[in-house]
Design a protein around this motif. Structure first.
Motif, PDB file in Angstrom:
ATOM      1  N   LYS A   1       0.825  -1.208   0.000  1.00 47.21           N
ATOM      2  CA  LYS A   1       0.000   0.000   0.000  1.00 47.21           C
ATOM      3  C   LYS A   1       0.860   1.260   0.000  1.00 47.21           C
ATOM      4  CE  LYS A   1      -4.113  -2.049   2.111  1.00 47.21           C
ATOM      5  NZ  LYS A   1      -5.035  -1.661   1.009  1.00 47.21           N
ATOM      6  N   ASN A   2       2.006   1.182   0.643  1.00 50.20           N
ATOM      7  CA  ASN A   2       2.921   2.317   0.649  1.00 50.20           C
ATOM      8  C   ASN A   2       3.444   2.585  -0.760  1.00 50.20           C
ATOM      9  OD1 ASN A   2       4.463   4.387   1.881  1.00 50.20           O
ATOM     10  ND2 ASN A   2       6.251   3.050   1.973  1.00 50.20           N
ATOM     11  N   ALA A   3       3.753   1.509  -1.487  1.00 49.96           N
ATOM     12  CA  ALA A   3       4.235   1.643  -2.865  1.00 49.96           C
ATOM     13  C   ALA A   3       3.147   2.228  -3.767  1.00 49.96           C
ATOM     14  CB  ALA A   3       4.689   0.287  -3.390  1.00 49.96           C
ATOM     15  N   GLU A   4       1.902   1.809  -3.537  1.00 47.42           N
ATOM     16  CA  GLU A   4       0.777   2.326  -4.325  1.00 47.42           C
ATOM     17  C   GLU A   4       0.627   3.834  -4.163  1.00 47.42           C
ATOM     18  OE1 GLU A   4      -2.683   0.231  -3.110  1.00 47.42           O
ATOM     19  OE2 GLU A   4      -1.996  -1.715  -3.875  1.00 47.42           O
ATOM     20  N   LYS A   5       0.986   4.319  -2.979  1.00 46.79           N
ATOM     21  CA  LYS A   5       0.874   5.751  -2.698  1.00 46.79           C
ATOM     22  C   LYS A   5       2.133   6.513  -3.104  1.00 46.79           C
ATOM     23  CE  LYS A   5      -2.266   5.053   1.238  1.00 46.79           C
ATOM     24  NZ  LYS A   5      -3.402   5.846   0.756  1.00 46.79           N
ATOM     25  N   GLY A   6       3.087   5.794  -3.716  1.00 49.05           N
ATOM     26  CA  GLY A   6       4.312   6.442  -4.165  1.00 49.05           C
ATOM     27  C   GLY A   6       5.391   6.532  -3.111  1.00 49.05           C
ATOM     28  N   GLY A   7       5.187   5.843  -1.993  1.00 47.92           N
ATOM     29  CA  GLY A   7       6.173   5.882  -0.923  1.00 47.92           C
ATOM     30  C   GLY A   7       7.294   4.881  -1.136  1.00 47.92           C
ATOM     31  N   LYS A   8       8.409   5.124  -0.467  1.00 47.38           N
ATOM     32  CA  LYS A   8       9.544   4.210  -0.531  1.00 47.38           C
ATOM     33  C   LYS A   8       9.706   3.535   0.824  1.00 47.38           C
ATOM     34  CE  LYS A   8      12.099   6.810  -4.051  1.00 47.38           C
ATOM     35  NZ  LYS A   8      13.376   7.500  -4.394  1.00 47.38           N
ATOM     36  N   ASN A   9      10.021   2.260   0.785  1.00 48.05           N
ATOM     37  CA  ASN A   9      10.181   1.511   2.030  1.00 48.05           C
ATOM     38  C   ASN A   9      11.625   1.615   2.514  1.00 48.05           C
ATOM     39  OD1 ASN A   9       7.465   0.336   2.271  1.00 48.05           O
ATOM     40  ND2 ASN A   9       7.983  -0.597   0.310  1.00 48.05           N
ATOM     41  N   ASP A  10      11.787   2.226   3.673  1.00 42.75           N
ATOM     42  CA  ASP A  10      13.132   2.479   4.182  1.00 42.75           C
ATOM     43  C   ASP A  10      13.717   1.245   4.866  1.00 42.75           C
ATOM     44  OD1 ASP A  10      11.894   2.331   6.667  1.00 42.75           O
ATOM     45  OD2 ASP A  10      11.771   4.500   6.904  1.00 42.75           O
ATOM     46  N   GLN A  11      14.913   1.420   5.372  1.00 40.19           N
ATOM     47  CA  GLN A  11      15.649   0.312   5.984  1.00 40.19           C
ATOM     48  C   GLN A  11      14.914  -0.265   7.189  1.00 40.19           C
ATOM     49  OE1 GLN A  11      19.654   1.372   6.956  1.00 40.19           O
ATOM     50  NE2 GLN A  11      20.191  -0.635   7.773  1.00 40.19           N
ATOM     51  N   ARG A  12      14.233   0.599   7.935  1.00 37.40           N
ATOM     52  CA  ARG A  12      13.500   0.146   9.119  1.00 37.40           C
ATOM     53  C   ARG A  12      12.396  -0.834   8.734  1.00 37.40           C
ATOM     54  NH1 ARG A  12       8.848   2.648  12.036  1.00 37.40           N
ATOM     55  NH2 ARG A  12       8.723   3.943  10.180  1.00 37.40           N
ATOM     56  N   VAL A  13      11.686  -0.531   7.656  1.00 40.45           N
ATOM     57  CA  VAL A  13      10.595  -1.391   7.194  1.00 40.45           C
ATOM     58  C   VAL A  13      11.134  -2.740   6.734  1.00 40.45           C
ATOM     59  CG1 VAL A  13       8.779  -1.673   5.460  1.00 40.45           C
ATOM     60  CG2 VAL A  13       9.159   0.568   6.532  1.00 40.45           C
ATOM     61  N   MET A  14      12.175  -2.702   5.924  1.00 39.84           N
ATOM     62  CA  MET A  14      12.726  -3.943   5.394  1.00 39.84           C
ATOM     63  C   MET A  14      13.379  -4.784   6.495  1.00 39.84           C
ATOM     64  SD  MET A  14      11.499  -3.405   2.559  1.00 39.84           S
ATOM     65  CE  MET A  14      11.920  -5.033   1.919  1.00 39.84           C
ATOM     66  N   ALA A  15      13.928  -4.104   7.504  1.00 40.68           N
ATOM     67  CA  ALA A  15      14.527  -4.828   8.629  1.00 40.68           C
ATOM     68  C   ALA A  15      13.452  -5.573   9.414  1.00 40.68           C
ATOM     69  CB  ALA A  15      15.272  -3.858   9.542  1.00 40.68           C
ATOM     70  N   LEU A  16      12.283  -4.924   9.590  1.00 40.73           N
ATOM     71  CA  LEU A  16      11.187  -5.586  10.295  1.00 40.73           C
ATOM     72  C   LEU A  16      10.712  -6.805   9.510  1.00 40.73           C
ATOM     73  CD1 LEU A  16       9.086  -5.814  12.520  1.00 40.73           C
ATOM     74  CD2 LEU A  16       7.671  -4.139  11.290  1.00 40.73           C
ATOM     75  N   LYS A  17      10.587  -6.658   8.194  1.00 38.30           N
ATOM     76  CA  LYS A  17      10.157  -7.794   7.378  1.00 38.30           C
ATOM     77  C   LYS A  17      11.153  -8.946   7.487  1.00 38.30           C
ATOM     78  CE  LYS A  17       8.767  -9.363   2.823  1.00 38.30           C
ATOM     79  NZ  LYS A  17       8.447  -9.042   1.424  1.00 38.30           N
ATOM     80  N   GLU A  18      12.425  -8.624   7.459  1.00 38.14           N
ATOM     81  CA  GLU A  18      13.457  -9.662   7.556  1.00 38.14           C
ATOM     82  C   GLU A  18      13.387 -10.377   8.902  1.00 38.14           C
ATOM     83  OE1 GLU A  18      18.344 -10.057   7.327  1.00 38.14           O
ATOM     84  OE2 GLU A  18      17.345  -8.237   6.604  1.00 38.14           O
ATOM     85  N   GLU A  19      13.159  -9.613   9.964  1.00 36.68           N
ATOM     86  CA  GLU A  19      13.037 -10.211  11.299  1.00 36.68           C
ATOM     87  C   GLU A  19      11.845 -11.159  11.362  1.00 36.68           C
ATOM     88  OE1 GLU A  19      12.756  -6.971  13.998  1.00 36.68           O
ATOM     89  OE2 GLU A  19      14.803  -6.267  13.651  1.00 36.68           O
ATOM     90  N   ILE A  20      10.749 -10.755  10.736  1.00 39.75           N
ATOM     91  CA  ILE A  20       9.543 -11.594  10.729  1.00 39.75           C
ATOM     92  C   ILE A  20       9.794 -12.871   9.937  1.00 39.75           C
ATOM     93  CG2 ILE A  20       7.153 -11.744   9.922  1.00 39.75           C
ATOM     94  CD1 ILE A  20       6.965  -8.678  10.485  1.00 39.75           C
ATOM     95  N   GLU A  21      10.436 -12.743   8.796  1.00 37.79           N
ATOM     96  CA  GLU A  21      10.698 -13.910   7.950  1.00 37.79           C
ATOM     97  C   GLU A  21      11.599 -14.929   8.644  1.00 37.79           C
ATOM     98  OE1 GLU A  21      10.316 -11.962   3.474  1.00 37.79           O
ATOM     99  OE2 GLU A  21      12.243 -11.884   4.523  1.00 37.79           O
ATOM    100  N   LYS A  22      12.424 -14.456   9.573  1.00 32.91           N
ATOM    101  CA  LYS A  22      13.342 -15.349  10.289  1.00 32.91           C
ATOM    102  C   LYS A  22      12.691 -16.018  11.499  1.00 32.91           C
ATOM    103  CE  LYS A  22      17.637 -12.978   9.021  1.00 32.91           C
ATOM    104  NZ  LYS A  22      18.790 -12.173   9.516  1.00 32.91           N
ATOM    105  N   MET A  23      11.455 -15.657  11.789  1.00 33.34           N
ATOM    106  CA  MET A  23      10.770 -16.233  12.957  1.00 33.34           C
ATOM    107  C   MET A  23      10.559 -17.741  12.783  1.00 33.34           C
ATOM    108  SD  MET A  23       7.918 -13.268  13.762  1.00 33.34           S
ATOM    109  CE  MET A  23       7.079 -14.252  15.011  1.00 33.34           C
TER     110      MET A  23
END
Length: 208
Positions: free
Chosen positions: A186-208
């Protein structure tokens, strides 16, 4: 007066003198109403906040009533809410703190959607991020509060990020991943960029 405001103590002789001569101080061109309110308001806040952190609930109520005899802020309700919030957190009454914060958010939403949603997200995100809430048993309540709100506003990006963080804390990988992916999409749809904090959270979740 203004230069020494940080040192002013509630109930001190200097404080009493300023209160007794309120009109004279306000009439001074270099002081005025705004500076007077700032100084006395800060002094009252320091005093009552101290009671909130260390005293009983009855002592806090008494301190608020005592202070109101000298000064009432234009934002009095907000200040009192903050003092009670400080009390409940300092005394680890997390469930009571959370319930009152969410009640405040719901009440505010009736007249100010932006402010109400801000209170709700700030409260629930704090639950997700503050280690003090680990073991307090309110992750589920925080999730419910956000999901209930998002039934009315499914485009609130912060809600997805908050839910991802809360579900991560609740060890629900599937729901955490679902919400962080929704945020990214949804952030991409609004033209936003996903910063390091967002991608770090996703990576942490994927490692669960």
């Amino acid at each position: 007066m203004i230069g020494y405001s940080d040192a002013l103590e509630f109930g001190s002789e200097t404080y009493k003198y300023i209160i007794a001569n309120k009109d004279k101080f306000i009439a001074e061109e270099e002081i005025g109403q705004e500076n007077y309110d700032d100084v006395i308001g800060a002094t009252v806040n320091k005093y009552v906040s101290g009671i909130a952190k260390t005293g009983t609930i009855d002592e806090l109520k008494s301190a608020i009533e005592e202070a109101k005899k000298d000064f009432t802020s234009p934002q009095q309700k907000m200040m009192e809410d903050n003092w009670y919030s400080t009390y409940y957190l300092a005394h680890k009454e997390y469930d009571t703190w959370f319930n009152k914060q969410i009640s405040s958010a719901k009440e505010t939403l009736k007249t100010d959607k932006r402010m109400g949603s801000s209170i709700l997200i700030n409260t629930t995100y704090r639950v997700a991020m503050d280690p003090a809430f680990e073991g307090a048993g309110i992750y589920g309540k925080a999730i419910t509060a956000v999901e209930d709100y998002m039934k009315e506003d499914s485009e609130m990006l912060a809600g997805y990020y908050c839910l991802a963080s809360l579900y991560k804390k609740s060890n629900n990988k599937e729901k955490a991943l679902e919400n962080i992916n929704a945020f990214i999409s949804k952030n991409a749809e609004k033209g936003g960029k996903n910063d390091q904090r967002v991608m770090a959270l996703k990576e942490e979740i994927e490692k669960m």
